[in-house]
Write a protein that holds these residues in place. Structure first.
Motif, short mmCIF file in Angstrom:
data_model
loop_
_atom_site.label_atom_id
_atom_site.label_comp_id
_atom_site.label_asym_id
_atom_site.label_seq_id
_atom_site.Cartn_x
_atom_site.Cartn_y
_atom_site.Cartn_z
N UNK A 13 -8.82 6.64 -6.84
CA UNK A 13 -7.85 5.64 -6.39
C UNK A 13 -7.69 5.68 -4.88
N UNK A 14 -7.69 6.88 -4.31
CA UNK A 14 -7.57 7.01 -2.85
C UNK A 14 -8.79 6.41 -2.17
N UNK A 15 -9.98 6.73 -2.66
CA UNK A 15 -11.20 6.17 -2.08
C UNK A 15 -11.21 4.65 -2.20
N UNK A 16 -10.84 4.13 -3.37
CA UNK A 16 -10.84 2.69 -3.58
C UNK A 16 -9.83 2.00 -2.67
N UNK A 17 -8.64 2.57 -2.56
CA UNK A 17 -7.61 1.98 -1.70
C UNK A 17 -8.00 1.99 -0.24
N UNK A 18 -8.54 3.12 0.22
CA UNK A 18 -8.98 3.18 1.62
C UNK A 18 -10.15 2.24 1.88
N UNK A 19 -11.05 2.15 0.91
CA UNK A 19 -12.17 1.22 1.05
C UNK A 19 -11.71 -0.22 1.14
N UNK A 20 -10.72 -0.58 0.31
CA UNK A 20 -10.18 -1.95 0.36
C UNK A 20 -9.49 -2.21 1.68
N UNK A 21 -8.74 -1.24 2.17
CA UNK A 21 -8.04 -1.42 3.45
C UNK A 21 -9.03 -1.56 4.60
N UNK A 22 -10.05 -0.70 4.63
CA UNK A 22 -11.07 -0.78 5.69
C UNK A 22 -11.82 -2.11 5.59
N UNK A 23 -12.19 -2.49 4.37
CA UNK A 23 -12.88 -3.77 4.20
C UNK A 23 -12.03 -4.95 4.62
N UNK A 24 -10.73 -4.89 4.33
CA UNK A 24 -9.82 -5.97 4.70
C UNK A 24 -9.72 -6.11 6.21
N UNK A 25 -9.80 -4.99 6.93
CA UNK A 25 -9.70 -5.03 8.39
C UNK A 25 -11.03 -5.41 9.03
N UNK A 33 -6.42 -3.61 -11.00
CA UNK A 33 -5.92 -2.96 -9.79
C UNK A 33 -6.36 -3.73 -8.56
N UNK A 34 -7.62 -4.16 -8.55
CA UNK A 34 -8.15 -4.91 -7.42
C UNK A 34 -7.39 -6.22 -7.21
N UNK A 35 -7.07 -6.93 -8.29
CA UNK A 35 -6.34 -8.20 -8.16
C UNK A 35 -4.96 -7.97 -7.55
N UNK A 36 -4.27 -6.93 -8.01
CA UNK A 36 -2.94 -6.65 -7.48
C UNK A 36 -3.00 -6.15 -6.04
N UNK A 37 -3.95 -5.25 -5.77
CA UNK A 37 -4.08 -4.71 -4.41
C UNK A 37 -4.48 -5.81 -3.42
N UNK A 38 -5.40 -6.67 -3.82
CA UNK A 38 -5.85 -7.75 -2.94
C UNK A 38 -4.69 -8.69 -2.61
N UNK A 39 -3.86 -9.01 -3.60
CA UNK A 39 -2.70 -9.87 -3.36
C UNK A 39 -1.72 -9.21 -2.40
N UNK A 40 -1.47 -7.92 -2.60
CA UNK A 40 -0.53 -7.22 -1.71
C UNK A 40 -1.10 -7.12 -0.29
N UNK A 41 -2.41 -6.93 -0.17
CA UNK A 41 -3.03 -6.91 1.16
C UNK A 41 -2.91 -8.27 1.84
N UNK A 42 -3.10 -9.35 1.08
CA UNK A 42 -2.93 -10.70 1.64
C UNK A 42 -1.51 -10.91 2.14
N UNK A 43 -0.54 -10.49 1.35
CA UNK A 43 0.87 -10.67 1.73
C UNK A 43 1.18 -9.86 2.98
N UNK A 44 0.73 -8.61 3.00
CA UNK A 44 1.01 -7.77 4.16
C UNK A 44 0.29 -8.31 5.40
N UNK A 45 -0.93 -8.80 5.25
CA UNK A 45 -1.64 -9.39 6.38
C UNK A 45 -0.94 -10.63 6.90
N UNK A 46 -0.45 -11.48 5.99
CA UNK A 46 0.29 -12.67 6.42
C UNK A 46 1.58 -12.28 7.13
N UNK A 47 2.27 -11.26 6.61
CA UNK A 47 3.50 -10.79 7.25
C UNK A 47 3.21 -10.27 8.66
#
Length: 160
Positions: free
Chosen positions: A83-95, A139-153
């Motif tokens: 979960x830590x690797x996946x979350x960090x990977x999603x965050x790095x990919x999002x940036x 998990x990816x669907x929920x995490x992606x949505x939260x990343x979108x919201x945080x990025x918009x904020x």
């Protein structure tokens, strides 16, 4: 809204992002609550538009999650380290690749974790497929949505 309040709202959002990866923690609700608290403190109309957008996005995310198969991550062998690797990977990919990079980043994080654990490419790919079929897509669907919201904020706070 003061700097300390903005930092606190951002910190609650980060906790929410981490909470998405932990079963039983209402991570997406923490992100939404932080946006709501910020919108109640900020008198600009853009704050309310962002709150409405976050509400709609989280609702759609829940609909998508209900349409996907139920989570069975523990049965698939998913670990907190994954979960830590996946979350960090999603965050790095999002940036690195804004917005859409979270999806391949999430999967790359799972692959990297399994590659380090298992040592072979084929076994890591099979483990990635198993993890995604067993609830990783939820998990990816929920995490992606939260990343979108945080990025918009962040975008509204910085530029508006």
């Amino acid at each position: 809204m003061g700097v300390w309040q903005l930092l606190l709202a951002g910190l609650v959002m980060v906790f929410g992002l981490c909470g998405v990866l932990v079963p039983g923690v209402p991570g997406s609700w923490l992100v939404w609550a932080a946006v709501m608290w910020w919108a109640l403190q900020d008198p600009r109309p853009v704050a309310w538009f962002l709150l409405v957008g976050a509400t709609v996005a989280l609702f759609l995310s829940q609909v998508v999650r209900w349409a996907l198969p139920p989570r069975r991550l523990q049965e698939s062998g998913a670990t907190p380290r994954m979960a830590v690797y996946a979350g960090l990977g999603a965050l790095v990919g999002f940036v690195v690749v804004p917005v859409v990079g979270a999806i391949p980043g999430f999967m790359a994080g799972i692959y990297l974790c399994e590659r380090l654990r298992l040592g072979r490419h084929g076994e890591a790919r099979a483990a990635l497929r198993t993890a995604m079929r067993s609830g990783g897509s939820n998990v990816l669907a929920e995490l992606f949505t939260c990343l979108l919201i945080m990025g918009a904020w962040l975008g509204v706070v910085i530029w508006a």
